[in-house]
Each structure stands twice: as structure tokens, then as C-alpha cells.
Design a protein around this motif. Structure first.
Motif, PDB file in Angstrom:
ATOM      1  N   MET A 278       0.859  -1.175   0.000  1.00 63.90           N
ATOM      2  CA  MET A 278       0.000   0.000   0.000  1.00 63.90           C
ATOM      3  C   MET A 278       0.894   1.222   0.000  1.00 63.90           C
ATOM      4  O   MET A 278       1.852   1.305   0.773  1.00 63.90           O
ATOM      5  N   VAL A 279       0.585   2.172  -0.871  1.00 64.88           N
ATOM      6  CA  VAL A 279       1.465   3.303  -1.142  1.00 64.88           C
ATOM      7  C   VAL A 279       0.808   4.613  -0.733  1.00 64.88           C
ATOM      8  O   VAL A 279      -0.396   4.806  -0.926  1.00 64.88           O
ATOM      9  N   VAL A 280       1.618   5.506  -0.157  1.00 65.89           N
ATOM     10  CA  VAL A 280       1.250   6.924  -0.066  1.00 65.89           C
ATOM     11  C   VAL A 280       2.369   7.696  -0.751  1.00 65.89           C
ATOM     12  O   VAL A 280       3.542   7.383  -0.574  1.00 65.89           O
ATOM     13  N   GLY A 281       2.019   8.687  -1.559  1.00 62.33           N
ATOM     14  CA  GLY A 281       3.079   9.359  -2.296  1.00 62.33           C
ATOM     15  C   GLY A 281       2.743  10.756  -2.764  1.00 62.33           C
ATOM     16  O   GLY A 281       1.586  11.189  -2.773  1.00 62.33           O
ATOM     17  N   GLY A 282       3.806  11.464  -3.144  1.00 63.10           N
ATOM     18  CA  GLY A 282       3.722  12.774  -3.769  1.00 63.10           C
ATOM     19  C   GLY A 282       4.880  12.894  -4.739  1.00 63.10           C
ATOM     20  O   GLY A 282       5.742  12.011  -4.796  1.00 63.10           O
ATOM     21  N   HIS A 283       4.942  13.987  -5.513  1.00 61.76           N
ATOM     22  CA  HIS A 283       6.059  14.096  -6.469  1.00 61.76           C
ATOM     23  C   HIS A 283       7.110  15.080  -5.963  1.00 61.76           C
ATOM     24  O   HIS A 283       6.809  16.152  -5.467  1.00 61.76           O
ATOM     25  N   LEU A 284       8.349  14.659  -6.123  1.00 60.36           N
ATOM     26  CA  LEU A 284       9.484  15.356  -5.533  1.00 60.36           C
ATOM     27  C   LEU A 284       9.920  16.568  -6.356  1.00 60.36           C
ATOM     28  O   LEU A 284      10.468  17.527  -5.812  1.00 60.36           O
ATOM     29  N   ASP A 285       9.696  16.536  -7.652  1.00 64.35           N
ATOM     30  CA  ASP A 285      10.150  17.625  -8.506  1.00 64.35           C
ATOM     31  C   ASP A 285       9.231  18.841  -8.398  1.00 64.35           C
ATOM     32  O   ASP A 285       8.042  18.729  -8.081  1.00 64.35           O
ATOM     33  N   SER A 286       9.816  20.004  -8.647  1.00 62.29           N
ATOM     34  CA  SER A 286       9.045  21.253  -8.722  1.00 62.29           C
ATOM     35  C   SER A 286       9.576  22.054  -9.898  1.00 62.29           C
ATOM     36  O   SER A 286      10.635  21.743 -10.450  1.00 62.29           O
ATOM     37  N   TRP A 287       8.861  23.112 -10.264  1.00 63.60           N
ATOM     38  CA  TRP A 287       9.381  23.964 -11.331  1.00 63.60           C
ATOM     39  C   TRP A 287      10.598  24.720 -10.850  1.00 63.60           C
ATOM     40  O   TRP A 287      10.797  24.926  -9.647  1.00 63.60           O
ATOM     41  N   ASP A 288      11.413  25.136 -11.789  1.00 62.29           N
ATOM     42  CA  ASP A 288      12.768  25.609 -11.508  1.00 62.29           C
ATOM     43  C   ASP A 288      12.847  26.939 -10.778  1.00 62.29           C
ATOM     44  O   ASP A 288      13.857  27.243 -10.159  1.00 62.29           O
ATOM     45  N   PHE A 289      11.824  27.777 -10.848  1.00 59.13           N
ATOM     46  CA  PHE A 289      11.899  29.057 -10.133  1.00 59.13           C
ATOM     47  C   PHE A 289      11.024  29.079  -8.885  1.00 59.13           C
ATOM     48  O   PHE A 289      10.753  30.132  -8.321  1.00 59.13           O
ATOM     49  N   ALA A 290      10.568  27.904  -8.435  1.00 57.71           N
ATOM     50  CA  ALA A 290       9.667  27.837  -7.287  1.00 57.71           C
ATOM     51  C   ALA A 290      10.194  26.873  -6.237  1.00 57.71           C
ATOM     52  O   ALA A 290      10.821  25.863  -6.568  1.00 57.71           O
ATOM     53  N   HIS A 350       0.016  -4.405  -5.688  1.00 56.52           N
ATOM     54  CA  HIS A 350      -0.277  -3.141  -5.019  1.00 56.52           C
ATOM     55  C   HIS A 350      -1.787  -3.055  -4.789  1.00 56.52           C
ATOM     56  O   HIS A 350      -2.563  -2.916  -5.734  1.00 56.52           O
ATOM     57  N   VAL A 351      -2.176  -3.166  -3.536  1.00 59.04           N
ATOM     58  CA  VAL A 351      -3.597  -3.215  -3.194  1.00 59.04           C
ATOM     59  C   VAL A 351      -4.237  -1.839  -3.343  1.00 59.04           C
ATOM     60  O   VAL A 351      -5.317  -1.690  -3.913  1.00 59.04           O
ATOM     61  N   ALA A 352      -3.560  -0.816  -2.813  1.00 54.68           N
ATOM     62  CA  ALA A 352      -4.117   0.537  -2.846  1.00 54.68           C
ATOM     63  C   ALA A 352      -2.989   1.551  -2.868  1.00 54.68           C
ATOM     64  O   ALA A 352      -1.873   1.283  -2.420  1.00 54.68           O
ATOM     65  N   ALA A 353      -3.274   2.730  -3.411  1.00 53.34           N
ATOM     66  CA  ALA A 353      -2.297   3.817  -3.451  1.00 53.34           C
ATOM     67  C   ALA A 353      -3.022   5.136  -3.196  1.00 53.34           C
ATOM     68  O   ALA A 353      -4.105   5.375  -3.738  1.00 53.34           O
ATOM     69  N   ILE A 354      -2.414   5.972  -2.371  1.00 52.53           N
ATOM     70  CA  ILE A 354      -2.950   7.298  -2.046  1.00 52.53           C
ATOM     71  C   ILE A 354      -1.958   8.341  -2.535  1.00 52.53           C
ATOM     72  O   ILE A 354      -0.756   8.210  -2.312  1.00 52.53           O
ATOM     73  N   LEU A 405      -0.600   2.681 -11.926  1.00 49.58           N
ATOM     74  CA  LEU A 405      -0.871   1.455 -11.178  1.00 49.58           C
ATOM     75  C   LEU A 405      -2.305   0.957 -11.389  1.00 49.58           C
ATOM     76  O   LEU A 405      -2.601  -0.211 -11.131  1.00 49.58           O
ATOM     77  N   GLY A 406      -3.178   1.836 -11.847  1.00 50.41           N
ATOM     78  CA  GLY A 406      -4.591   1.493 -11.991  1.00 50.41           C
ATOM     79  C   GLY A 406      -4.851   0.253 -12.825  1.00 50.41           C
ATOM     80  O   GLY A 406      -5.620  -0.631 -12.424  1.00 50.41           O
ATOM     81  N   PRO A 407      -4.233   0.123 -14.019  1.00 49.15           N
ATOM     82  CA  PRO A 407      -4.471  -1.062 -14.845  1.00 49.15           C
ATOM     83  C   PRO A 407      -4.032  -2.371 -14.191  1.00 49.15           C
ATOM     84  O   PRO A 407      -4.415  -3.448 -14.657  1.00 49.15           O
ATOM     85  N   GLN A 408      -3.245  -2.289 -13.120  1.00 50.14           N
ATOM     86  CA  GLN A 408      -2.807  -3.490 -12.420  1.00 50.14           C
ATOM     87  C   GLN A 408      -3.796  -3.889 -11.312  1.00 50.14           C
ATOM     88  O   GLN A 408      -3.529  -4.811 -10.540  1.00 50.14           O
ATOM     89  N   GLY A 409      -4.929  -3.180 -11.241  1.00 51.58           N
ATOM     90  CA  GLY A 409      -5.958  -3.522 -10.269  1.00 51.58           C
ATOM     91  C   GLY A 409      -5.831  -2.806  -8.940  1.00 51.58           C
ATOM     92  O   GLY A 409      -6.547  -3.136  -7.985  1.00 51.58           O
ATOM     93  N   THR A 410      -4.959  -1.815  -8.867  1.00 49.71           N
ATOM     94  CA  THR A 410      -4.770  -1.065  -7.633  1.00 49.71           C
ATOM     95  C   THR A 410      -5.897  -0.059  -7.446  1.00 49.71           C
ATOM     96  O   THR A 410      -6.259   0.657  -8.384  1.00 49.71           O
ATOM     97  N   VAL A 411      -6.464  -0.004  -6.241  1.00 48.45           N
ATOM     98  CA  VAL A 411      -7.441   1.031  -5.913  1.00 48.45           C
ATOM     99  C   VAL A 411      -6.680   2.333  -5.694  1.00 48.45           C
ATOM    100  O   VAL A 411      -5.686   2.372  -4.960  1.00 48.45           O
ATOM    101  N   LEU A 412      -7.124   3.413  -6.330  1.00 47.91           N
ATOM    102  CA  LEU A 412      -6.422   4.693  -6.291  1.00 47.91           C
ATOM    103  C   LEU A 412      -7.235   5.719  -5.506  1.00 47.91           C
ATOM    104  O   LEU A 412      -8.444   5.852  -5.708  1.00 47.91           O
ATOM    105  N   LEU A 413      -6.558   6.427  -4.619  1.00 51.28           N
ATOM    106  CA  LEU A 413      -7.210   7.472  -3.843  1.00 51.28           C
ATOM    107  C   LEU A 413      -6.388   8.758  -3.921  1.00 51.28           C
ATOM    108  O   LEU A 413      -5.159   8.721  -3.848  1.00 51.28           O
ATOM    109  N   GLY A 414      -7.072   9.886  -4.070  1.00 57.89           N
ATOM    110  CA  GLY A 414      -6.413  11.180  -4.072  1.00 57.89           C
ATOM    111  C   GLY A 414      -6.917  12.024  -2.928  1.00 57.89           C
ATOM    112  O   GLY A 414      -8.130  12.172  -2.753  1.00 57.89           O
TER     113      GLY A 414
END
Length: 461
Positions: A278-290, A350-354, A405-414
């Protein structure tokens, strides 16, 4: 008497189930309260965000800042004594902005400087810049209706505002962002030599908002930039009064060869089914001037904090819990794709991902992508969240990075926070640490931890 005994016998299973259900609810309610109390009184997300935004700073894929962010988040999860912390190799696009852009409205010999920012992925102008007459449009169809004779040799100005009547600002963004993503190529097909796009924000200010654009195959490649909303209003007004108005801009960006980078993954090992995730995640990259505080430093530190909260409270997960810092969401989604490809090749379930990628504002709910039965099960936990102001379970999607991950059957939550201020800062230089509320950020992290706990305890089926 026999009828009474029979009735009691028939009712007993229901009564027993009701008692157990009530007992589970009470236990879950108590534990979730501990999660929120710990996050709000002993939380670590805010201090992590401060370091990520102020010490590491901007971190566009392929940059030194992105590499530093990888090292920082890896070290943090090691210091927090996650069971396993590792990097996953990803090749990412490497676009650089170069020297600061210049932009001006030109009326005869008069030049009015205006704020602009090259769109991510754009080419540079010539060294001396680009100056041409301007054609203002709001839609692609309006552009096509003008015909190539009226557009050829000019700069196309896309000036369709985000719809202010949309209460969900992400819907307003969705209704306007096509002119940024595809506008330059649509303009070039009609013979334009350059493209400028109104910034994607409902706010009137002097801050240009960048973002990714894509050149269509076979279409001529022209330079493209975002113009601040105040500048867009001024240019539109000037064009109505003086149709011969020109626009000048100069930008120095370029695309370098793809660069090596990494997703960063920290685990809390499961005790019953450790090979299920089970995953919790965010993205590490940001725009270059922020600093990328809301987009998406908040989501990264909330994800780390969600796992940390369960760990410090002594929770022993059934499944292996992962906090994943995805790289390259802003201009390629290579991190999310690489993670899903790796999971598939290793046959990881992967059962679920947030995902948290809508800013560090007050949490209101979770969008859910799954079967009707899975959505119904998760929505059945609504009562446990209501005390914390979270009333929206079900409506909405998961997120860009967990989407593969969705096509692999993972439940997705935002995670769905309050969206009213998000686009004040999105992809702009004012997306900085001081714009984030410590309490709101911690509430979001606690909400993710609570959802992760319930998903792990009860599963999705």
C-alpha cells in the motif's frame, strides 16, 4: 416459548455482528484520534517541508536541486528508521530555463515591460528575441476560423481565463489548460512564429505561471511563454484599442539529453502479507523558479509523515506500507511510469495507493478510483472521518503518479484539500514555504495516515 427461543436464536447472529461492528468502530475511532493528536502535537511534516523548500529549494527534473531532494528525502526516512529505504532508477527529461526571460508590449516606439515565463519544454527565441504583431484568441476553433493568412508570421495570444464560476478550481483549470499544453503547436500549424498564453490562475497579479507544453509531431516548433494575468488583461485591452500592437519576448531555454534520477521509497514492512503493498506518495520535482511548497513538497512530506505516524503509534501493518517520492511529474511522469513498470515486472501486488498533489490546504476528502463495491466499502468509513471535517469520500480521482498502477488492479485514492487558493501559487514563483499553514499540512498528513490504516486493516474487497 419455542417461538420466542427461535426468535432469539435467529436474532443472536445479528446482535453478535452488531456488537463486533460497534467494537471495531470504537477501536478505530480511538486509534484515528491518536493519529490526529500525534500529528497536531508532535508532527514532523512542517519541519521537513521547511528543509525541502528552503534548504533544497527548486528541484526540476535533471537539476542539481532534484538530486539534492532525492538525497534529503532518502536520509530523512533512514533517520526515521523506516524498515527499508531505497532508490529506484529513472531517466528523466532535462529542460533548463536559462537566463531570465524578457517580455514587452510594443506600441510603436513605446515598450511596456510585462512578466513572462517560458513554458516547460519550449525552445528559445533567437538571441535577439522575437517581435511580431499579435492575434488574440480564446479557443482553438477561433484560431482555425481565422485561417493561415491572418495568423501567418504573427504571435498567437491565447487568452481564455479559468472559469471563475467553477467552485472546484481543478475543473476550472481543466477547462483552460489545453491552450497551454497544445496551444503552441496549434498556433504553429496556422503559421504563427510564437505563442504566449494567459497564466493558469483565477487571480489577477503580476506573477507568470509556467507549466508543461508538448510539441505535436509534424508541427513547426515555435517558442512559447506564459504571460501574467495582469499583463494579459493589459495586452487584450491594448489590442482592442490599437490592433497594430506588437509583442516582444526573449527566452533562453533548451532541452538537454535525458538525465539519471530516482524515485525515493521508504517501507514499513507488513507482518501478515509483506509481499502486498500500500502506497502513499507525492512528487518530488518542482518547477525551476519555485520552492514547490504546495506543488508538491506538501504531498511528499505528508506521505512520509503518514507512514511515520503509524510507526510511532506502534501499528503493525498487515501489508507493506510504502512512502514514495516520485520524480518528474511536472514534465514527463517518468517516475510514476517507472514505479508501475517495476511493480509489474516484479509481480508486486499493489492493493491501494494514495496520492497528495493538490497542495497542503485543509483536507476535505478523498477521491476514489475502483470498482463500485470497493468505492462503497471505503465510503462506508465516512463516519470515522466526519469528526475531522472530511465529508467528501468517493468523488474525484487518484492522481497522476499513481495512475499507472490502476491497470494493475490497484485502488487509487487522491487526497482532496480545499482548492480555492491552490492556483494562486501553482507553477509560480510564489509557491513558497510561507504560503503553507502548519496546521492544515498536519491535518492532511493525519488524514492520509488514517486512510492508510483503514485500508491496511480492512483491505479493499
Amino acid at each position: 416459548m419455542k417461538k420466542i427461543l427461535l426468535a432469539v436464536a435467529l436474532l443472536s447472529p445479528l446482535t453478535k455482528t452488531s456488537v463486533f461492528a460497534q467494537a471495531d468502530y470504537q477501536a478505530d475511532s480511538v486509534f484515528i484520534r491518536k493519529i490526529f493528536n500525534t500529528a497536531l502535537s508532535e508532527g514532523k511534516s512542517y519541519e521537513m517541508l521547511k528543509t525541502l523548500t528552503q534548504d533544497v529549494g527548486p528541484r526540476l527534473s535533471g537539476s542539481a536541486g532534484a538530486a539534492k531532494a532525492v538525497e534529503y528525502t532518502r536520509d530523512v526516512m533512514k533517520q526515521l528508521q523506516f524498515d527499508n529505504v531505497f532508490l529506484q532508477n529513472v531517466m528523466v527529461p532535462h529542460w533548463v530555463r536559462g537566463a531570465k526571460e524578457q517580455g514587452a508590449i510594443v506600441i510603436g516606439k513605446q515598450k511596456i515591460s510585462v512578466p513572462i515565463a517560458a513554458l516547460g519544454g519550449s525552445v528559445a527565441t533567437a538571441k535577439e528575441g522575437l517581435k511580431a504583431r499579435v492575434i488574440e484568441v480564446k479557443t482553438f476553433q477561433e484560431l482555425r476560423d481565422l485561417g493561415t493568412e491572418k495568423v501567418k508570421g504573427k504571435i498567437v495570444f491565447f487568452n481564455r481565463p479559468m472559469d471563475p464560476t467553477r467552485l472546484n478550481t481543478f475543473e476550472a483549470y481543466g477547462g483552460a489548460v489545453d491552450q497551454r499544453g497544445a496551444g503552441p503547436s496549434e498556433a504553429s500549424k496556422m503559421g504563427a512564429v510564437g505563442c504566449i498564453v494567459r497564466s493558469m490562475t483565477t487571480r489577477l497579479d503580476d506573477i507568470p505561471h509556467t507549466g508543461s507544453m508538448r510539441y505535436a509531431s509534424g508541427a513547426p516548433i515555435i517558442p512559447a511563454a506564459a504571460i501574467s494575468t495582469n499583463a494579459a488583461e493589459l495586452l487584450s485591452k491594448t489590442l482592442k484599442e490599437k490592433p497594430e500592437t506588437e509583442f516582444y519576448f526573449k527566452q533562453n531555454c533548451e532541452t538537454l539529453p535525458d538525465a539519471p534520477s530516482h524515485n525515493v521509497i521508504g517501507e514499513l514492512k507488513g507482518v501478515k502479507t509483506p509481499a502486498e503493498y500500500m502506497v502513499v506518495g507525492g512528487h518530488l520535482d518542482s518547477w525551476d523558479f519555485a520552492q514547490g511548497a504546495h506543488d508538491d513538497g506538501s504531498g511528499c512530506v505528508q506521505s512520509i509523515e503518514a507512514v511515520r505516524l503509524l510507526k510511532v503509534l506502534g501499528y503493525k501493518p498487515n501489508n507493506t506500507l510504502r512512502a514514495v517520492m516520485y520524480i518528474n511529474e511536472e514534465n514527463g511522469l517518468k517516475g510514476g511510469i517507472a514505479y508501475a513498470d517495476s511493480a509489474k515486472s516484479k509481480n508486486e501486488k499493489h492493493v491501494a495507493a494514495i496520492e497528495s498533489d493538490r497542495g497542503g490546504f485543509t483536507p476535505l476528502g478523498f477521491g476514489i478510483v475502483g470498482t463500485p463495491a470497493q468505492k462503497a466499502k471505503i465510503m462506508g468509513w465516512q463516519k470515522l472521518f466526519s469528526a475531522y471535517g472530511i465529508h467528501e469520500l468517493g468523488v474525484g480521482g487518484g492522481g497522476a503518479d499513481i495512475g499507472p498502477l490502476g491497470p494493475q488492479g490497484t485502488v487509487l485514492l487522491g487526497l482532496i484539500p480545499d482548492s480555492q487558493r491552490y492556483f494562486d501559487y501553482h507553477h509560480a514563483s510564489n509557491d513558497s514555504f510561507d504560503k503553507v499553514s502548519k496546521r492544515e499540512l498536519e491535518l492532511g498528513a493525519a488524514s492520509m495516515a488514517a486512510m492508510l490504516y483503514l485500508l491496511d486493516k480492512y483491505g479493499v474487497n
